[in-house]
Design an enzyme around this catalytic site. Sequence first.
Site, PDB file in Angstrom:
ATOM      1  N   GLU A 283      37.996  76.324  43.287  1.00 25.79           N
ATOM      2  CA  GLU A 283      37.757  75.776  44.624  1.00 25.79           C
ATOM      3  C   GLU A 283      38.090  76.770  45.740  1.00 25.79           C
ATOM      4  O   GLU A 283      38.975  76.524  46.570  1.00 25.79           O
ATOM      5  CB  GLU A 283      38.533  74.468  44.807  1.00 25.79           C
ATOM      6  CG  GLU A 283      38.073  73.389  43.832  1.00 25.79           C
ATOM      7  CD  GLU A 283      38.774  72.045  44.012  1.00 25.79           C
ATOM      8  OE1 GLU A 283      39.713  71.962  44.833  1.00 25.79           O
ATOM      9  OE2 GLU A 283      38.381  71.086  43.325  1.00 25.79           O
ATOM     10  N   GLU A 403      35.092  70.132  37.013  1.00 20.83           N
ATOM     11  CA  GLU A 403      35.946  68.952  37.178  1.00 20.83           C
ATOM     12  C   GLU A 403      35.043  67.790  37.576  1.00 20.83           C
ATOM     13  O   GLU A 403      34.136  67.963  38.399  1.00 20.83           O
ATOM     14  CB  GLU A 403      37.002  69.158  38.282  1.00 20.83           C
ATOM     15  CG  GLU A 403      38.033  70.229  38.003  1.00 20.83           C
ATOM     16  CD  GLU A 403      39.021  70.381  39.157  1.00 20.83           C
ATOM     17  OE1 GLU A 403      39.055  69.486  40.035  1.00 20.83           O
ATOM     18  OE2 GLU A 403      39.741  71.399  39.185  1.00 20.83           O
TER      19      GLU A 403
END
Length: 671
Positions: A283, A403
Site C-alpha cells: 500500500e 488482500e
Amino acid sequence: MVAAGAQAAAGCRVAYTASAQWPGGFTADVAVTNLGTPVTGWALTWRFPSGQQVTQAWNATVTSSGGEVTARNMSYNAVIATNATVSFGFNGSWSGSNEAPATFTLNGVACTGSPTTSTPPSTSPSSSPSTSPSTSPSTPPPGNAMATVAAMQPGWNLGNTFDAIPDETSWGNPLTTRTLLHHVRSQGYRSIRIPVTWSNHHGPAPDYTIDPTWLNRIREVVDWSLDEGFYVMINLHHDSWQWINTYPTDRAAVLARYRALWTQLAGQFRDHSPRLVFESVNEPQFTGTSGDEQGDVLVSELNTEFVHLVRQTGGNNATRLLVLPTLHTSGEQGRLDALSATIAQLHDANLAATVHFYGWWPFSVNIAGGTRYDASVEQDLTGTFDRVRDTFVARGIPVIIGEWALLNWDHTRPGIIERGEFLKFIEAVSYHARIRNLTTMVWDAGQFLNRTELRWRDPGVFAMMKAGWTTRSGTASSDQVYVSRRDPVTARTLALNLNGTSFTGLRYAGVNLVSGSDYTLSGSTLTLTAAALTRLVGARAYGVNATIEATFSQGVPWSIDIVSYDPPVQSSATGTTDSFAIPTQFHGDQLATMEARYADGTNAGPADWTSFKEFWQHFQPDYDAGTIILKPEFFSEVKDGRVNLTFHFWSGTKITYQFTKSGSTVTGSPT
C-alpha cells in the site's frame, strides 16, 4: 506420465498435459498447433470424461456449459499462424478419477490426429480434509508468470503478525508455528502472504543492517511455509507509512534505506525456491505530493528500483516472480494505467500486478445505510475486477488481489456486518475473481482463523470461501425470517439468488422439509408456509428458534434463522458525552443501523453528509447489558440542542428516540 491427445489432419494438433495433481485438484497445460490456414480468433472445445471442472485459467478464457468446456483466445493470442502454437493452462477440480479428454475441436472442427496428451498417475482423493496434499503443486517454469500466479490460488495472509509493531505478538496473535502453517495448508490454501514490517528491526544508516534474530525468524517461517508446499510472498509492509511515505521530501535517505533492505533480503533469499515471491511494498502512499499523478510517478520509481535491484543479485532472483503494487494498491483506472506503463517499460516476463479489495466502503464499515449486499456493492466489485482484468490479465500480466475482506468484519465487533450479507459478498468475490483469472489472498488478522485453537471462528464463513474456489453457491435475500410474537403466524417469502444453481430443497435438523406442506417454490421465490413456521418457532422464545437450510445443486447450503421477536422498547436515560447508553429491551431483534438528525432535519454527528452513522465507531449495541451505547466519537461532532435518532432493526422495525445535549450533559427519552 501417460500420454494421450488429439490432432486435426485438417488443421490442428492439441497437446494436453496434466502437469500436477493432488487430492481434489490438478493443473493442466494445453498447446494448440495450427496445421492449416492462419486462424484469427479461436475456441477450443472438449468434454472431461470424469466430470472434472476448470476452476481458474490463464492465457485463455474458459467457460463451461453442461459438460462441454470451451477455451477462447485472449486479445493478445487470438492469431495462430500456420504451424504456430498457442498455449494456455488451467487449474481444475476432480473426484474419483482424472482422465484426460479424448477429443478436441478447434472452431468447430474435430482434432483427429496423433495423440500427444498426458496425465499423471491416478491418485485417490484425500480421506480427510485435515490432511495436506501429499505432493506440492508443480512450479511453472520461469517466464510463465500467469501460470505461477494461477498456481497461487487461493491465498491466505498471515496478518497482524510480522507486520505488527514492534514484534510478532504485539497485535494479539500467538507466535507462528509450523503446526499453524500445516493447518492452513490442509484447508486448501496454496499460497501464503507474510507481511513484514522492518522499521523496528534494522540498524542506522548507512547500512541499515537487519537484526539477524528478526531476519532468521522470518527465514524460519518462510522455510516452514515452503516445506508445507506453499507459494510464499514477503514484502516491506507498514514501512510504507512509517518512512517510505516521506520519499517526496527525503528522497536520498528513503531510497538508500529501501535499497539497503531489499539488497539484504534479495541476498538472503537468492537461492530459495522459485515459489518464494517478493512484493516491493505494501500500500505505497506519500505525504506532500501534488496528487495521485505524482504519487504514481513515485511508486513507479520505487517499483523500478526494486526490480532492477533484485534481478542483479542473480541466482533464482534472476527470474523470481516480483509483485508490483499500484499507488495505495488502488483499483482506480488511473492507478492501474500508471502501473501498466511501468511494467511495459521494464520488459520483464516475471512480473505481476497487485491491488487490494475491501469492497464498497459504506458496506464495508456499515455507514450511510450500507447494511446490505446490494447493486452498489456488486457494481463496485465487478467494476474493480473488470478494470484489473482488462488492464493487466488481458495483456498477459497476472494479478494478485493481495488482500481482500470487508474492513469491519471482526469477531471482536459482532453485528457491524450482518452475516448473511457478508456471505453473499464472499460468494460474489470468489466467483467474479475466478472468472476473470484473478488470484485472491484473504486478509486474516485473526478474525477468521483462531490460531490458538486452529479452528475457524465461523465454519460457515470458511465453507463459503472454500466453495467459491471451484463453484458457485446459492444464496437468498436474507438469512433471517422474523416472526412477530404478537401477531398470528403467517407464511413468509424469500427471494432465492440461484447463481447458476438449482434449488433442491429445505431441511431442518437433518430432516428434509416437505414441498407443498412446508414450503413452495415459484420461480425463485421460496415461501415458508404458516404451518411450517408455527412448528419451527415452537414456544416462541425471543431470538433464534430454529435454523433451516436451503440446499442447491452445488455449493454450500444457505442457512436461514427463524427468529421470534417483539418490537424493541427503550427508556429514558441521562449521562455525559463520554458515557451515554440508551436502555433497550431488544426482544429478540438485532440492530442494523442508526440515523441522527437535528430538530431542523439536517444530519447530526460525524460524517454529516449522511444521516446514517457508522456502526460501532459512533454507536454500539450491547445485547447482554440491554443498551445501545452512543460513543464519545459521535458526541464530539454533535452541536448542543435536540437530536432525533432513528434505530433500524433487522426485523424491519424502526423506533425513534431523542436526546438533548448541553455541553457534556446528555438527557434522552423515547418519542
